[in-house]
Design an enzyme around this catalytic site. Sequence first.
Site, PDB file in Angstrom:
ATOM      1  N   ASP A  67       0.790  -1.248   0.000  1.00 48.53           N
ATOM      2  CA  ASP A  67       0.000   0.000   0.000  1.00 48.53           C
ATOM      3  C   ASP A  67       0.823   1.300   0.000  1.00 48.53           C
ATOM      4  OD1 ASP A  67      -2.012  -1.846   0.172  1.00 48.53           O
ATOM      5  OD2 ASP A  67      -2.831  -1.161   2.080  1.00 48.53           O
ATOM      6  N   ASP A  95      -4.574  -0.696  -1.832  1.00 49.87           N
ATOM      7  CA  ASP A  95      -5.864  -0.560  -1.155  1.00 49.87           C
ATOM      8  C   ASP A  95      -6.815   0.107  -2.152  1.00 49.87           C
ATOM      9  OD1 ASP A  95      -7.083  -1.126   1.335  1.00 49.87           O
ATOM     10  OD2 ASP A  95      -6.914   0.959   1.998  1.00 49.87           O
ATOM     11  N   HIS A 127     -10.715   0.874  -2.390  1.00 48.77           N
ATOM     12  CA  HIS A 127     -12.084   0.866  -1.853  1.00 48.77           C
ATOM     13  C   HIS A 127     -13.091   1.461  -2.836  1.00 48.77           C
ATOM     14  CE1 HIS A 127     -10.849   0.015   2.332  1.00 48.77           C
ATOM     15  NE2 HIS A 127      -9.832   0.834   2.139  1.00 48.77           N
ATOM     16  N   HIS A 148     -17.502   2.806   1.170  1.00 48.08           N
ATOM     17  CA  HIS A 148     -17.059   1.536   1.765  1.00 48.08           C
ATOM     18  C   HIS A 148     -17.414   1.462   3.254  1.00 48.08           C
ATOM     19  CE1 HIS A 148     -14.201  -1.624   3.091  1.00 48.08           C
ATOM     20  NE2 HIS A 148     -14.494  -2.115   1.913  1.00 48.08           N
ATOM     21  N   HIS A 174     -10.560   6.945   2.071  1.00 44.11           N
ATOM     22  CA  HIS A 174      -9.188   6.865   1.552  1.00 44.11           C
ATOM     23  C   HIS A 174      -9.118   5.831   0.437  1.00 44.11           C
ATOM     24  CE1 HIS A 174      -9.393   3.529   4.400  1.00 44.11           C
ATOM     25  NE2 HIS A 174      -8.461   2.943   3.672  1.00 44.11           N
ATOM     26  N   LYS A 206      -7.054  -4.752  -3.018  1.00 43.48           N
ATOM     27  CA  LYS A 206      -7.801  -5.305  -1.884  1.00 43.48           C
ATOM     28  C   LYS A 206      -8.818  -4.311  -1.345  1.00 43.48           C
ATOM     29  CE  LYS A 206      -4.091  -4.131   1.279  1.00 43.48           C
ATOM     30  NZ  LYS A 206      -4.859  -3.085   1.983  1.00 43.48           N
ATOM     31  N   CYS A 230      -1.918  -2.897   7.643  1.00 44.04           N
ATOM     32  CA  CYS A 230      -1.828  -3.832   6.525  1.00 44.04           C
ATOM     33  C   CYS A 230      -0.527  -4.625   6.499  1.00 44.04           C
ATOM     34  CB  CYS A 230      -2.078  -3.092   5.220  1.00 44.04           C
ATOM     35  SG  CYS A 230      -3.798  -2.525   5.112  1.00 44.04           S
TER      36      CYS A 230
HETATM   37  C1  VGL Z   1      -4.566   0.513   5.811  1.00 46.21           C
HETATM   38  C2  VGL Z   1      -6.131   1.342   7.268  1.00 46.21           C
HETATM   39  C3  VGL Z   1      -7.100   1.255   6.303  1.00 46.21           C
HETATM   40  C4  VGL Z   1      -3.142   0.135   5.567  1.00 46.21           C
HETATM   41  C5  VGL Z   1      -5.533   0.402   4.837  1.00 46.21           C
HETATM   42  O1  VGL Z   1      -2.721   0.092   4.401  1.00 46.21           O
HETATM   43  O2  VGL Z   1      -2.429  -0.123   6.562  1.00 46.21           O
HETATM   44  N1  VGL Z   1      -4.872   0.981   7.026  1.00 46.21           N
HETATM   45  N2  VGL Z   1      -6.804   0.783   5.090  1.00 46.21           N
HETATM   46 ZN    ZN Z   2      -8.212   0.892   3.540  1.00 48.74          ZN
END
Ligand code: VGL
Ligand code: ZN
Length: 221
Positions: free
Chosen positions: A22, A62, A64, A68, A97, A122, A171
């Site tokens: 990410d 990431d 979304h 979401h 985000h 994801k 993550c």
């Molecule tokens: C993440 C919070 C929400 C991450 C992703 O990449 O760590 N944290 N979505």
């Molecule tokens: Zn996320």
Amino acid sequence: MMMAITNSSHRSKARRALLVIDVQYDFLPGGALAVPHGDEILAPLRDLMNSGAFDLIVATQDWHPRGHISFASSHRRRRPMDVIDLYGHAQTLWPDHCVQGTRGAMLHADLPWDKAALIIRKATDPMVDSYSAMRNNWNPRSKRPRTGLAGFLREHRVRDIYICGLARDFCVRWSAEDAAKDGFRVVLIWDLCRSIDPAGDDRLRRRLIARGIKIVNSSEV
Ligand code: VGL
Ligand code: ZN
């Protein structure tokens, strides 16, 4: 008659993969869910990806859909960082985000993504969050469906997974723990990660070590 056993790398040699989690604009300073000092990993991570030290590079993104379930804005009277119960498990609510197609969801342009063999997207299910590269979070049937990454890595004869990226306490952590449970040798490159909440780092380090995850710095890779 004896046959020579060739050491063909894709047939017999255990391989090592770099898993980059990410590294997207929304997780970097100025982004919607900025990870403190996240930008400090960019230059050394670029060098590591270019070093040729890995047989395979895989990344996650990431991704979304709008509205979401993990977004605080999708719940009445909730704010970012509130924790709710979702399908029987704690779910942190986040600011919006990494919404599909937005700039914040793009992988940071300074990294050599052309080196990645696979990019896993994801959290694409509107009702299920997904921190780990290996499995979604819990869904209404309380299962954590696989993303297919463990199978992909096994088919490529990967035994060692080196993990880095953002955020260390979400993550990266979930990916490392799931990969260790799946039987991979997991190495977390500590200095190429940053946490959303750095106050938890000492505890996180102990927790990961207790789960058999090795912690190194990039100079040791
Ligand atoms: C993440 C919070 C929400 C991450 C992703 O990449 O760590 N944290 N979505
Ligand atoms: Zn996320």
